[in-house]
Design a protein around this motif. Structure first.
Motif, PDB file in Angstrom:
ATOM      1  N   ASN A 262       0.848  -1.195   0.000  1.00 38.21           N
ATOM      2  CA  ASN A 262       0.000   0.000   0.000  1.00 38.21           C
ATOM      3  C   ASN A 262       0.882   1.243   0.000  1.00 38.21           C
ATOM      4  OD1 ASN A 262      -2.317  -1.715   0.416  1.00 38.21           O
ATOM      5  ND2 ASN A 262      -1.787  -1.785   2.578  1.00 38.21           N
ATOM      6  N   TYR A 263       0.519   2.231  -0.790  1.00 46.90           N
ATOM      7  CA  TYR A 263       1.318   3.459  -0.813  1.00 46.90           C
ATOM      8  C   TYR A 263       0.411   4.683  -0.852  1.00 46.90           C
ATOM      9  CZ  TYR A 263       0.311   3.472  -5.865  1.00 46.90           C
ATOM     10  OH  TYR A 263      -0.334   3.472  -7.087  1.00 46.90           O
ATOM     11  N   ASP A 264       0.894   5.756  -0.239  1.00 43.79           N
ATOM     12  CA  ASP A 264       0.246   7.056  -0.361  1.00 43.79           C
ATOM     13  C   ASP A 264       1.320   8.131  -0.400  1.00 43.79           C
ATOM     14  OD1 ASP A 264       1.111   7.491   2.258  1.00 43.79           O
ATOM     15  OD2 ASP A 264      -0.820   7.000   3.132  1.00 43.79           O
ATOM     16  N   PHE A 265       0.941   9.329  -0.820  1.00 45.25           N
ATOM     17  CA  PHE A 265       1.887  10.423  -0.983  1.00 45.25           C
ATOM     18  C   PHE A 265       1.652  11.486   0.083  1.00 45.25           C
ATOM     19  CE2 PHE A 265       1.697   8.343  -5.046  1.00 45.25           C
ATOM     20  CZ  PHE A 265       2.982   8.449  -5.566  1.00 45.25           C
ATOM     21  N   THR A 266       2.729  11.995   0.656  1.00 52.77           N
ATOM     22  CA  THR A 266       2.609  13.047   1.658  1.00 52.77           C
ATOM     23  C   THR A 266       2.183  14.348   0.975  1.00 52.77           C
ATOM     24  OG1 THR A 266       4.931  13.685   1.434  1.00 52.77           O
ATOM     25  CG2 THR A 266       4.407  11.993   3.058  1.00 52.77           C
ATOM     26  N   PRO A 267       1.491  15.246   1.717  1.00 54.36           N
ATOM     27  CA  PRO A 267       1.047  16.513   1.114  1.00 54.36           C
ATOM     28  C   PRO A 267       2.155  17.557   1.022  1.00 54.36           C
ATOM     29  CG  PRO A 267       0.338  16.383   3.394  1.00 54.36           C
ATOM     30  CD  PRO A 267       0.980  15.058   3.078  1.00 54.36           C
ATOM     31  N   PHE A 268       3.357  17.231   1.465  1.00 50.65           N
ATOM     32  CA  PHE A 268       4.458  18.184   1.408  1.00 50.65           C
ATOM     33  C   PHE A 268       5.590  17.616   0.549  1.00 50.65           C
ATOM     34  CE2 PHE A 268       4.970  15.521   5.177  1.00 50.65           C
ATOM     35  CZ  PHE A 268       6.248  15.031   5.021  1.00 50.65           C
ATOM     36  N   GLU A 269       6.508  18.478   0.184  1.00 48.55           N
ATOM     37  CA  GLU A 269       7.644  18.103  -0.653  1.00 48.55           C
ATOM     38  C   GLU A 269       8.937  18.516   0.035  1.00 48.55           C
ATOM     39  OE1 GLU A 269       7.866  18.568  -5.227  1.00 48.55           O
ATOM     40  OE2 GLU A 269       8.926  20.323  -4.442  1.00 48.55           O
ATOM     41  N   VAL A 270       9.965  17.703  -0.126  1.00 46.79           N
ATOM     42  CA  VAL A 270      11.276  17.992   0.449  1.00 46.79           C
ATOM     43  C   VAL A 270      12.220  18.404  -0.678  1.00 46.79           C
ATOM     44  CG1 VAL A 270      13.273  16.997   1.634  1.00 46.79           C
ATOM     45  CG2 VAL A 270      10.964  16.398   2.381  1.00 46.79           C
ATOM     46  N   LYS A 271      12.991  19.471  -0.427  1.00 44.46           N
ATOM     47  CA  LYS A 271      14.003  19.892  -1.396  1.00 44.46           C
ATOM     48  C   LYS A 271      15.372  19.764  -0.750  1.00 44.46           C
ATOM     49  CE  LYS A 271      15.341  23.359  -4.777  1.00 44.46           C
ATOM     50  NZ  LYS A 271      14.979  24.626  -5.454  1.00 44.46           N
ATOM     51  N   VAL A 272      16.255  19.010  -1.400  1.00 43.93           N
ATOM     52  CA  VAL A 272      17.613  18.779  -0.906  1.00 43.93           C
ATOM     53  C   VAL A 272      18.575  19.509  -1.835  1.00 43.93           C
ATOM     54  CG1 VAL A 272      19.365  17.060  -0.355  1.00 43.93           C
ATOM     55  CG2 VAL A 272      16.937  16.525  -0.009  1.00 43.93           C
ATOM     56  N   THR A 273      19.375  20.410  -1.255  1.00 46.02           N
ATOM     57  CA  THR A 273      20.368  21.165  -2.035  1.00 46.02           C
ATOM     58  C   THR A 273      21.744  20.877  -1.472  1.00 46.02           C
ATOM     59  OG1 THR A 273      18.762  22.926  -2.443  1.00 46.02           O
ATOM     60  CG2 THR A 273      21.073  23.446  -2.843  1.00 46.02           C
ATOM     61  N   ARG A 274      22.632  20.444  -2.326  1.00 49.24           N
ATOM     62  CA  ARG A 274      24.010  20.162  -1.910  1.00 49.24           C
ATOM     63  C   ARG A 274      24.938  21.089  -2.683  1.00 49.24           C
ATOM     64  NH1 ARG A 274      26.252  14.130  -2.400  1.00 49.24           N
ATOM     65  NH2 ARG A 274      24.654  13.813  -0.787  1.00 49.24           N
ATOM     66  N   SER A 275      25.785  21.813  -1.963  1.00 52.55           N
ATOM     67  CA  SER A 275      26.706  22.752  -2.609  1.00 52.55           C
ATOM     68  C   SER A 275      28.063  22.699  -1.927  1.00 52.55           C
ATOM     69  CB  SER A 275      26.147  24.182  -2.561  1.00 52.55           C
ATOM     70  OG  SER A 275      25.975  24.601  -1.212  1.00 52.55           O
ATOM     71  N   ARG A 276      29.090  23.107  -2.653  1.00 56.60           N
ATOM     72  CA  ARG A 276      30.453  23.171  -2.130  1.00 56.60           C
ATOM     73  C   ARG A 276      30.909  24.626  -2.143  1.00 56.60           C
ATOM     74  NH1 ARG A 276      30.379  18.703  -5.523  1.00 56.60           N
ATOM     75  NH2 ARG A 276      30.839  16.702  -4.529  1.00 56.60           N
ATOM     76  N   LYS A 277      31.586  25.061  -1.077  1.00 56.24           N
ATOM     77  CA  LYS A 277      32.064  26.430  -1.009  1.00 56.24           C
ATOM     78  C   LYS A 277      33.293  26.598  -1.895  1.00 56.24           C
ATOM     79  CE  LYS A 277      30.407  27.360   3.680  1.00 56.24           C
ATOM     80  NZ  LYS A 277      30.780  27.751   5.067  1.00 56.24           N
ATOM     81  N   PRO A 278      33.408  27.725  -2.597  1.00 55.73           N
ATOM     82  CA  PRO A 278      34.605  27.984  -3.412  1.00 55.73           C
ATOM     83  C   PRO A 278      35.851  28.078  -2.529  1.00 55.73           C
ATOM     84  CG  PRO A 278      32.812  29.467  -4.011  1.00 55.73           C
ATOM     85  CD  PRO A 278      32.401  28.765  -2.754  1.00 55.73           C
ATOM     86  N   PHE A 279      37.027  27.898  -3.148  1.00 56.74           N
ATOM     87  CA  PHE A 279      38.288  27.896  -2.409  1.00 56.74           C
ATOM     88  C   PHE A 279      38.555  29.223  -1.709  1.00 56.74           C
ATOM     89  CE2 PHE A 279      42.938  28.520  -2.247  1.00 56.74           C
ATOM     90  CZ  PHE A 279      43.260  27.477  -1.391  1.00 56.74           C
ATOM     91  N   PHE A 280      38.176  30.321  -2.371  1.00 59.54           N
ATOM     92  CA  PHE A 280      38.457  31.617  -1.751  1.00 59.54           C
ATOM     93  C   PHE A 280      37.615  31.819  -0.490  1.00 59.54           C
ATOM     94  CE2 PHE A 280      34.995  32.732  -4.650  1.00 59.54           C
ATOM     95  CZ  PHE A 280      34.193  33.550  -3.869  1.00 59.54           C
ATOM     96  N   HIS A 281      36.430  31.165  -0.410  1.00 60.82           N
ATOM     97  CA  HIS A 281      35.662  31.209   0.832  1.00 60.82           C
ATOM     98  C   HIS A 281      36.416  30.499   1.950  1.00 60.82           C
ATOM     99  CE1 HIS A 281      31.325  32.025  -0.811  1.00 60.82           C
ATOM    100  NE2 HIS A 281      32.196  32.978  -1.126  1.00 60.82           N
ATOM    101  N   PHE A 282      37.057  29.383   1.596  1.00 58.81           N
ATOM    102  CA  PHE A 282      37.846  28.644   2.580  1.00 58.81           C
ATOM    103  C   PHE A 282      39.016  29.487   3.087  1.00 58.81           C
ATOM    104  CE2 PHE A 282      41.591  25.875   3.271  1.00 58.81           C
ATOM    105  CZ  PHE A 282      41.135  25.185   4.393  1.00 58.81           C
ATOM    106  N   VAL A 283      39.700  30.166   2.149  1.00 60.68           N
ATOM    107  CA  VAL A 283      40.822  31.021   2.528  1.00 60.68           C
ATOM    108  C   VAL A 283      40.350  32.159   3.427  1.00 60.68           C
ATOM    109  CG1 VAL A 283      42.607  32.588   1.665  1.00 60.68           C
ATOM    110  CG2 VAL A 283      42.137  30.433   0.461  1.00 60.68           C
ATOM    111  N   THR A 284      39.204  32.751   3.067  1.00 60.33           N
ATOM    112  CA  THR A 284      38.659  33.852   3.868  1.00 60.33           C
ATOM    113  C   THR A 284      38.339  33.392   5.283  1.00 60.33           C
ATOM    114  OG1 THR A 284      37.727  34.864   1.876  1.00 60.33           O
ATOM    115  CG2 THR A 284      36.820  35.580   3.991  1.00 60.33           C
ATOM    116  N   GLU A 285      37.712  32.211   5.409  1.00 62.08           N
ATOM    117  CA  GLU A 285      37.380  31.685   6.737  1.00 62.08           C
ATOM    118  C   GLU A 285      38.632  31.400   7.553  1.00 62.08           C
ATOM    119  OE1 GLU A 285      34.907  28.336   6.102  1.00 62.08           O
ATOM    120  OE2 GLU A 285      33.109  29.520   5.665  1.00 62.08           O
ATOM    121  N   CYS A 286      39.678  30.864   6.897  1.00 63.41           N
ATOM    122  CA  CYS A 286      40.934  30.601   7.608  1.00 63.41           C
ATOM    123  C   CYS A 286      41.555  31.900   8.116  1.00 63.41           C
ATOM    124  CB  CYS A 286      41.925  29.885   6.682  1.00 63.41           C
ATOM    125  SG  CYS A 286      41.479  28.160   6.330  1.00 63.41           S
TER     126      CYS A 286
END
Length: 309
Positions: A262-286
């Protein structure tokens, strides 16, 4: 299903009222398995079919004839034309009809599989064996409404395709032990957990059969990585239930044997976003971390100096 022959096993898709779901694009194949679980012969291309849904219907299987109708209805399934007709619900009742429909579309009428309407050819190539099993492969295109995938005993089957002493008692005490090799509701994406993949269920007792039930809640999901193309798919959660049915007392049961998903569908939707920070962001954080450490140590040095005065 290592212990249920393909000639007996059928699949149907029904709604919550147990009526046939119509206008379903379907690609269903069955492969006969030897007692050692090895494939036997060519695959059989099957279609959705009426399956015994109650114990009363189960007591009548094998006695029913294959339906004589030109079009499937909410109560009657008939052999498919396998996309040979524009309307998915049109029927090709015989082997010659389905082959004619393929020739009219310019397709090969003898592909590398066997049409379900020509199933006797499969048993001519490889004769019926005792203790056969069956592997189901299928893809269904359905609407996002609740439904049930039911795999069980077809209401019409051919006795001569099975090597058993007493077909009625054999059917009533079928062993529905099964392994789900793969189940998905859409394309794959990174991190998707297919909960039922590899699941094996076995609960067989002598003089009985089983009612396996899976209740699945399907969550529409969109996945996107690094601004790439968005993937629309689904995740799902599941609860499981099994009931053993003594075939000597099956007239007291309201449910029939087999696998019910038996199957049914939930009334909501999930959005998954995967991203990587650029190298200069890493340098800035360091640099920010080093600057914070330098500032903090400077404060400590100044505090120590003030205490020493």
């Amino acid at each position: 299903f290592p212990y249920v022959p393909c000639g007996i096993l059928s699949m149907n898709l029904v709604d919550p009222k147990k009526m046939n779901v119509l206008h379903v694009a379907q690609d269903i194949y069955k492969t006969r398995l030897s007692p050692s679980q090895q494939p036997m012969g060519r695959r059989i291309r099957d279609s959705l079919a009426n399956v015994a849904q109650t114990s009363a219907e189960l007591m009548e299987v094998g006695r029913a004839s294959f339906p004589k109708t030109a079009h499937a209805t909410a109560r009657i399934r008939c052999p498919s034309c396998f996309h040979g007709h524009i309307d998915e619900e049109d029927c090709c009742a015989s082997c010659s009809e389905v082959r004619t429909s393929f020739r009219e579309r310019g397709w090969r009428d003898k592909p590398d599989y066997i049409f379900g309407q020509c199933i006797e050819e499969a048993f001519q190539e490889v004769s019926p064996q005792p203790q056969e099993g069956c592997r189901f492969e299928g893809a269904l295109h359905v609407k996002k409404v609740p439904g049930t995938i039911h795999i069980g005993v077809g209401r019409a089957y051919r006795d001569e395709l099975h090597v058993v002493d007493h077909i009625d008692s054999f059917v009533a005490s079928l062993d529905f032990t099964h392994t789900i090799e793969g189940l998905a509701f859409g394309p794959d994406f990174p991190g998707l957990v297919k909960v039922l993949n590899g699941r094996t269920k076995s609960n067989h007792l002598a003089l009985s059969s089983e009612h396996f039930q899976y209740d699945m809640h399907i969550i529409p999901t969109r996945f996107q990585e690094d601004g790439g193309e968005e993937i629309a798919s689904h995740q799902y959660s599941v609860t499981e239930h099994v009931k053993s049915i003594d075939y000597r007392q099956r007239h007291h049961e309201l449910v029939a044997i087999g696998l019910w998903a038996n199957y049914d569908f939930t009334p909501f939707e999930v959005k998954v976003t995967r991203s990587r920070k650029p190298f200069f962001h890493f340098v800035t954080e360091c640099c920010a971390i080093l600057g914070g450490i330098f500032t903090f140590t400077g404060m400590l040095d100044n505090f120590a100096y003030q205490l020493s005065k």
